[in-house]
Design a protein around this motif. Structure first.
Motif: not given
Length: 301
Positions: A199, A207, A88-89, A159, A36-37, A31, A86, A92
């Protein structure tokens, strides 16, 4: 009579414990330059493609029927879209080590949920094992626990809270319904494919104009590692293990994941391993031992 060792189960549990311990670092690296998505969509999409190739080679690729499809849809949304997405988000804004200690809370949720749904008997020993192991995790990160109250980490914490809740729910759901379908590869193909599509849509929404040229080779490599090892090998092992041991016994491996995450921090980021880390490691191993070492009991139907 002595039971022979189940080497497949040992390999599966080892893979879950070790590989998922490295994924926290992998996600953090991915990331850095990839939204992330998109990381999660690439991860699950490639994993689904690998599963499809395996199924085509075995001549087992087929429609699974609406009933089983609904089971895989729920599992995919809970464990891949929400829990994995979540997390992965969250990475960040959260350090990978902090994300791993929050993830270590999931065995407590799974333990309580398993009791609620009749998968696990109420056991003081089991509860103490979870608590002792978690104390070890907290001890490892005691210097970083202040980050829980830092405004910069608040979104990441939110998250992660949703992520571990969804993971616990997905694990219990899989344990309740997973035995209805024996083909793990086929199930995972549908799970990965469903998650990747969802996703990808989310990636395009959040994004819409990604600058692919800014994606570093290191981040791309991390995404590929997450796909092949973190998804294909580890998820296959996780699903295999869930068919042979209790949900709590499998989930307790998240403590091992945390040790691996800390070790990688020491190895790659020059983080110190203190006496407290050694004590914490002993507590974690003790927690795992207490949970797993017990006389054979009749399973709850």
């Amino acid at each position: 009579m002595k039971q022979s060792l189940d080497y497949k189960l040992i390999f599966a549990l080892s893979a879950v414990g070790i590989i998922w311990g490295t994924t926290f670092l992998g996600i953090r690296v991915a990331v850095e330059t990839i939204p992330p998505w998109f990381v999660t969509s690439i991860r699950q999409g490639l994993a689904g493609l690998i599963m499809m190739i395996i199924l085509l080679f075995r001549k087992e690729l087929k429609w699974i029927g609406w009933e089983n499809f609904k089971l895989q849809l729920v599992t995919s949304v809970l464990m891949l879209v929400i829990a994995n997405g979540f997390t992965t988000i969250a990475e960040q804004t959260l350090p990978s080590g902090l994300a791993s200690v929050i993830s270590a809370l999931s065995p407590i949720l799974i333990f309580l949920g398993s009791i609620l749904f009749g998968l696990q008997k109420m056991s003081l020993r089991g509860f103490m094992g979870v608590i002792i192991g978690f104390f070890g995790v907290v001890l490892i990160f005691k210097d970083g626990l202040g980050s829980f109250f830092d405004a910069d980490y608040r979104n990441g914490m939110t998250f992660m809270a949703f992520a571990i809740s969804a993971w616990a729910a997905g694990t219990i759901y899989t344990k309740l319904h997973g035995n209805k379908s024996k083909n793990i590869v086929l199930n995972l193909f549908y799970q990965f494919s469903i998650a990747s599509c969802i996703q990808l849509v989310l990636a395009c929404i959040f994004s819409p104009n990604p600058d692919v040229s800014s994606w570093s080779l290191t981040s791309i490599g991390a995404a590929l590692y997450l796909s092949i090892f973190g998804s294909v090998i580890a998820f296959f092992s996780y699903n295999y293990a869930l068919k042979h041991v209790t949900a709590v016994q499998v989930s307790i491996l998240s403590y091992i994941n945390t040790i691996i995450a800390v070790f990688l921090g020491w190895l790659l980021l020059n983080e110190k391993i203190t006496v407290e880390f050694v004590i914490a490691t002993i507590l974690i191993i003790l927690g795992v031992f207490i949970i797993n070492y017990k006389k054979k009991e009749k399973s709850v139907d």
